[in-house]
Design an enzyme around this catalytic site. Sequence first.
Site, PDB file in Angstrom:
ATOM      1  N   PHE A 119      10.901  -4.004   7.343  1.00 47.91           N
ATOM      2  CA  PHE A 119      11.166  -2.625   6.652  1.00 47.91           C
ATOM      3  C   PHE A 119      11.491  -1.661   7.819  1.00 47.91           C
ATOM      4  CE2 PHE A 119      10.559   0.042   3.231  1.00 47.91           C
ATOM      5  CZ  PHE A 119      12.200  -0.005   2.140  1.00 47.91           C
ATOM      6  N   SER A 128       5.151  10.074   3.983  1.00 52.15           N
ATOM      7  CA  SER A 128       5.885  10.095   2.757  1.00 52.15           C
ATOM      8  C   SER A 128       6.815  10.791   2.455  1.00 52.15           C
ATOM      9  CB  SER A 128       4.428  10.369   1.603  1.00 52.15           C
ATOM     10  OG  SER A 128       3.442  10.274   1.963  1.00 52.15           O
ATOM     11  N   ILE A 153       5.169  -0.854  11.025  1.00 48.67           N
ATOM     12  CA  ILE A 153       6.274  -1.201  11.104  1.00 48.67           C
ATOM     13  C   ILE A 153       5.235  -3.073  10.525  1.00 48.67           C
ATOM     14  CG2 ILE A 153       8.072  -2.603  10.858  1.00 48.67           C
ATOM     15  CD1 ILE A 153       7.757   0.845  11.029  1.00 48.67           C
ATOM     16  N   GLN A 273     -28.329  -5.013 -19.463  1.00 50.58           N
ATOM     17  CA  GLN A 273     -26.798  -4.494 -19.575  1.00 50.58           C
ATOM     18  C   GLN A 273     -26.303  -3.075 -19.340  1.00 50.58           C
ATOM     19  OE1 GLN A 273     -28.163  -2.104 -23.485  1.00 50.58           O
ATOM     20  NE2 GLN A 273     -28.282  -3.738 -24.554  1.00 50.58           N
ATOM     21  N   HIS A 333     -23.005  -7.385  -5.162  1.00 50.61           N
ATOM     22  CA  HIS A 333     -23.763  -8.918  -4.671  1.00 50.61           C
ATOM     23  C   HIS A 333     -25.190  -7.756  -3.460  1.00 50.61           C
ATOM     24  CE1 HIS A 333     -20.293 -10.585  -4.782  1.00 50.61           C
ATOM     25  NE2 HIS A 333     -20.639 -11.363  -4.584  1.00 50.61           N
ATOM     26  N   GLY A 335     -26.838  -6.600   0.054  1.00 50.61           N
ATOM     27  CA  GLY A 335     -26.426  -6.097   0.706  1.00 50.61           C
ATOM     28  C   GLY A 335     -26.216  -7.022   1.383  1.00 50.61           C
ATOM     29  N   GLU A 358       3.757   1.533   1.377  1.00 46.83           N
ATOM     30  CA  GLU A 358       5.223   1.893  -0.342  1.00 46.83           C
ATOM     31  C   GLU A 358       4.880   2.496  -0.873  1.00 46.83           C
ATOM     32  OE1 GLU A 358       6.404  -1.666  -1.652  1.00 46.83           O
ATOM     33  OE2 GLU A 358       5.305  -2.982   0.512  1.00 46.83           O
TER      34      GLU A 358
END
Length: 380
Positions: A119, A128, A153, A273, A333, A335, A358
Amino acid sequence: MDHSFLDWPFFEDRHRDLAARLEAWATDHLPVDHTDVDAACRRLVADLGAGGWLDYSGGAALDVRSLCLIRETLARHDALADFAFAMQGLGMGAVSLFGTDLQREWLVKTRAGKAISGFALTEPGSGSDVAATTSLARKVDGGYRLTGDKTYISNGGIADVYVVFARTGEAPGARGLSAFLMPADAEGLSVTERIEVIAPHPLATLRMEGVFLPDSALIGQAGQGFKVAMSVLDVFRPTVGAAALGMARRALDEALTRAFERKIQGQPLASLQMVQGHLADMALKIDAAALLVYRAAWTKDQGAARISREAAMAKLYATESAQEVIDMALQLHGGDGLRHGVKVEELYREIRALRIYEGASDVQRLVIARNLPEPAAKTS
Ligand code: COS
């Protein structure tokens, strides 16, 4: 993964069946090796075509809920597979929506996975601001001659065919553009640069130097190219949100596994918590994103002429929130989340582009703001 969202009223049984079949296929075929992204994408397009999945990527009746389900499933397994699928749809979107029977012959090939599409909208001076497109399509006997550069592209360099937008000059700005179908082997078309990005995929700058395209290459009416581009983006923007959603779901799965397996002071991380709060926020963002994505897709599938606001909301929220979900999954996670080869590290790189391509996030905000209702006129 939690598939309970498939019970939502946005879906029909054919969608639930599609999601289950694709899940099985993806489990067997993905992920692929990304070392050589060109080769990986060629293989993915061929495999997706052989599996029949590209039948959903284009055609007279684009079902946006199917497109979204496929993108979120593929993105959850392998972002490059999602990319390969998405580009067959976006690349040929203008042909699906406005193409002639002759132009649709390309669709037969892209849906079979025997041709790759791109496209070609963005230019070095206009990303933009599509109305500022400067590539020229000069009318000549029997067709048009195209001159100009297109950049960022996707599939540039490996595509067999592009839909390209250029100025035909019927009026200034947005009203003077047209869309064309341009085979990659057209004389005068070259790839001037291959672009390396944060999460590698085929990406290039194209140069058109007097490329001749016959009248039959014009997609839709001359001067209607901007509307063609926006109509395609209306369909495909919710699907970018869906891809982000798939990545966010994967990040939550990875975070949950980590939170239950990793011990801190003899207890699983998930017993804290604070960690539960983060997991709850992630799940909330995912459900909110899914509601916006499938609201937009469902609305389009019900026959709405334009879904600019719904599509923009879906893309904006799903991509921005996925970035936050993935960032939190990486944080949980420690390191290990920074290491190459760890899934959350890959997701962290893969999600970034979705907030830009897009229509960048601020473009989506602009579209939403422009589509808000006007205030009622005061009566007194
Ligand atoms: N469907 C059909 N027609 C549309 C439309 C849509 N979704 N959106 C706008 N139009 C029409 C408008 O109705 C207007 O028609 P008239 O001239 O008949 O009044 C015309 O198109 C121009 O619209 P507008 O004035 O909104 O154009 P702008 O130049 O102001 O558009 C934005 C601005 C930013 C919204 C647009 O350029 C855009 O979406 N940019 C992002 C591009 C993008 O996504 N690039 C990524 C490429 S793919 S990686």
